[in-house]
Design a protein around this motif. Structure first.
Motif, mmCIF file in Angstrom:
data_model
loop_
_atom_site.group_PDB
_atom_site.id
_atom_site.type_symbol
_atom_site.label_atom_id
_atom_site.label_comp_id
_atom_site.label_asym_id
_atom_site.label_seq_id
_atom_site.Cartn_x
_atom_site.Cartn_y
_atom_site.Cartn_z
ATOM 1 N N GLU A 245 0.816 -1.208 0.000
ATOM 2 C CA GLU A 245 0.000 0.000 0.000
ATOM 3 C C GLU A 245 0.854 1.264 0.000
ATOM 4 O O GLU A 245 0.409 2.321 -0.470
ATOM 5 C CB GLU A 245 -0.936 0.006 1.209
ATOM 6 N N HIS A 246 2.074 1.192 0.505
ATOM 7 C CA HIS A 246 2.960 2.354 0.461
ATOM 8 C C HIS A 246 3.229 2.770 -0.982
ATOM 9 O O HIS A 246 3.229 3.955 -1.313
ATOM 10 C CB HIS A 246 4.283 2.045 1.176
ATOM 11 N N SER A 247 3.466 1.795 -1.841
ATOM 12 C CA SER A 247 3.718 2.105 -3.253
ATOM 13 C C SER A 247 2.442 2.523 -3.959
ATOM 14 O O SER A 247 2.458 3.442 -4.790
ATOM 15 C CB SER A 247 4.331 0.894 -3.956
ATOM 16 N N TYR A 248 1.337 1.866 -3.644
ATOM 17 C CA TYR A 248 0.080 2.232 -4.280
ATOM 18 C C TYR A 248 -0.312 3.661 -3.893
ATOM 19 O O TYR A 248 -0.817 4.431 -4.735
ATOM 20 C CB TYR A 248 -1.025 1.250 -3.884
ATOM 21 N N HIS A 249 -0.070 4.017 -2.631
ATOM 22 C CA HIS A 249 -0.344 5.377 -2.168
ATOM 23 C C HIS A 249 0.510 6.377 -2.929
ATOM 24 O O HIS A 249 0.008 7.407 -3.403
ATOM 25 C CB HIS A 249 -0.054 5.471 -0.668
ATOM 26 N N ALA A 250 1.801 6.096 -3.070
ATOM 27 C CA ALA A 250 2.705 7.021 -3.759
ATOM 28 C C ALA A 250 2.320 7.172 -5.225
ATOM 29 O O ALA A 250 2.309 8.283 -5.768
ATOM 30 C CB ALA A 250 4.147 6.539 -3.635
ATOM 31 N N ALA A 251 2.012 6.045 -5.871
ATOM 32 C CA ALA A 251 1.665 6.097 -7.291
ATOM 33 C C ALA A 251 0.406 6.918 -7.531
ATOM 34 O O ALA A 251 0.272 7.581 -8.564
ATOM 35 C CB ALA A 251 1.476 4.683 -7.834
ATOM 36 N N ALA A 252 -0.518 6.891 -6.562
ATOM 37 C CA ALA A 252 -1.752 7.663 -6.694
ATOM 38 C C ALA A 252 -1.535 9.134 -6.354
ATOM 39 O O ALA A 252 -2.206 10.008 -6.908
ATOM 40 C CB ALA A 252 -2.831 7.081 -5.792
ATOM 41 N N ALA A 253 -0.581 9.411 -5.451
ATOM 42 C CA ALA A 253 -0.393 10.780 -4.955
ATOM 43 C C ALA A 253 0.529 11.615 -5.829
ATOM 44 O O ALA A 253 0.322 12.825 -5.982
ATOM 45 C CB ALA A 253 0.134 10.746 -3.528
ATOM 46 N N VAL A 254 1.568 11.006 -6.401
ATOM 47 C CA VAL A 254 2.515 11.757 -7.222
ATOM 48 C C VAL A 254 1.892 12.018 -8.594
ATOM 49 O O VAL A 254 1.520 11.063 -9.291
ATOM 50 C CB VAL A 254 3.852 10.998 -7.385
ATOM 51 N N PRO A 255 1.779 13.250 -9.001
ATOM 52 C CA PRO A 255 1.153 13.559 -10.297
ATOM 53 C C PRO A 255 1.851 12.842 -11.458
ATOM 54 O O PRO A 255 3.065 12.946 -11.618
ATOM 55 C CB PRO A 255 1.316 15.079 -10.415
ATOM 56 N N GLY A 256 1.055 12.099 -12.222
ATOM 57 C CA GLY A 256 1.594 11.434 -13.403
ATOM 58 C C GLY A 256 2.476 10.239 -13.141
ATOM 59 O O GLY A 256 3.096 9.700 -14.074
ATOM 60 N N ALA A 257 2.561 9.764 -11.906
ATOM 61 C CA ALA A 257 3.452 8.641 -11.585
ATOM 62 C C ALA A 257 3.004 7.366 -12.286
ATOM 63 O O ALA A 257 1.818 7.127 -12.480
ATOM 64 C CB ALA A 257 3.500 8.418 -10.083
ATOM 65 N N GLU A 258 3.989 6.546 -12.651
ATOM 66 C CA GLU A 258 3.730 5.238 -13.230
ATOM 67 C C GLU A 258 3.958 4.166 -12.175
ATOM 68 O O GLU A 258 4.855 4.296 -11.337
ATOM 69 C CB GLU A 258 4.663 4.984 -14.415
ATOM 70 N N LEU A 259 3.160 3.125 -12.206
ATOM 71 C CA LEU A 259 3.294 2.022 -11.262
ATOM 72 C C LEU A 259 3.614 0.740 -12.017
ATOM 73 O O LEU A 259 2.898 0.352 -12.938
ATOM 74 C CB LEU A 259 1.995 1.843 -10.468
#
Length: 290
Positions: A245-259
């Motif tokens: 969830e730490h990565s999923y949170h970051a990917a959703a929060a950082v504008p334009g981030a790719e997961l």
């Protein structure tokens, strides 16, 4: 072994090494860790295309804590090291406990980040799960660390099994298959065996690890929404060390981030997963903006 140096920056002493030539990329190790762990992290980065700037974060190995306890302190120290090295801009590659300082570097010094890759990186409040006494003694006591080294030397397959089991939520069948795959691949096998000593909580890493755990628990927001740099978040779906969830949170929060997710990947997925080579190439291409 890598040739490490000591830089006396405007924000204090930091142990570092530069490996390779080309586009600079700062490599931020996890918790525990040090410049030796950063060197292992950077092992797949092409030395003729990337100059990996490795460092020990404060409290680890040759970088004293010296009051530089917060993610902001450590992010600013990265900037000070880059100043010392005459590097204006760089990519950033963080893993696990190196996540907060990597994210905050991108927030606080946006004009200095070409691209950000965060692998299984802490992005919000985190507390170390309870460990049984045997596990604590294995990593924190001298006899336990000696036993781990002995196991790695004389029973490497069992050592690899233990590492993959501890770092992932895998079924017995998945674990058997992953151990066989890793042990059959010299690069993957040697990575797991070499990583172990860098995660020991001995006197050279204890201060950094204790500080990391205290600071991670205090995180309320890393202001990920302020990150402007191109960002790639990599995560194994079966990570038992850091909740995905730490990565999923970051990917959703950082504008334009790719997961990029690695199915059944453990906390070591970028180095041990069956698709590790393809994921590593994606990281390299992203850092080089190809």
């Amino acid at each position: 072994m890598i040739d490490t140096k000591t830089a006396r920056t405007r924000l204090g002493i930091v142990e570092y090494a530069v490996v390779g030539t080309g586009a600079p990329v700062v490599v931020l190790h996890g918790s525990p860790g040090g410049v030796d762990a950063a060197a292992l992290m950077a092992g797949f980065l092409p030395r003729d295309e990337i100059a990996a700037v490795l460092l020990s974060r404060p409290g680890y190995l040759g970088t004293p804590l010296d009051g530089r306890t917060t993610a902001d302190d450590q992010a600013d120290l990265v900037a000070a090291l880059l100043d010392e090295l005459g590097i204006a801009r760089a990519g950033v590659f963080s893993w696990s406990g190196g996540g907060p300082s990597g994210y905050r570097f991108a927030v606080r010094h946006p004009d200095r980040v070409d691209a950000l890759v965060a692998f299984a990186a802490v992005s919000e409040s985190y507390r170390l799960p309870d460990q049984d006494l045997a596990t604590r003694l294995m990593f924190t006591s001298a006899p336990g660390r000696w036993l781990m080294r002995l196991l790695a030397s004389h029973q490497p397959e069992q050592y690899v099994r233990g590492a993959l089991s501890a770092e992932g939520d895998l079924t017995r069948e998945q674990l058997d298959q992953r151990v066989a795959e890793v042990f059959a691949d010299p690069v993957k096998r040697d990575f797991v065996l070499a990583l172990g000593p860098t995660a020991e909580q001995d006197r050279t890493r204890r201060a950094g690890f204790a500080n990391d755990i205290d600071r991670f628990a205090e995180i309320t927001s890393l202001e990920l929404e302020r990150i402007a740099a191109p960002t790639l978040v990599v995560q194994g779906t079966a990570d038992a060390d850091l909740p995905p969830e730490h990565s999923y949170h970051a990917a959703a929060a950082v504008p334009g981030a790719e997961l990029l997710t690695l199915d059944t990947g453990t906390h070591l997925a970028l180095y041990t997963h069956p698709d590790a080579a393809a994921a590593q190439q994606r990281v390299v291409d992203f850092l080089l903006r190809r």
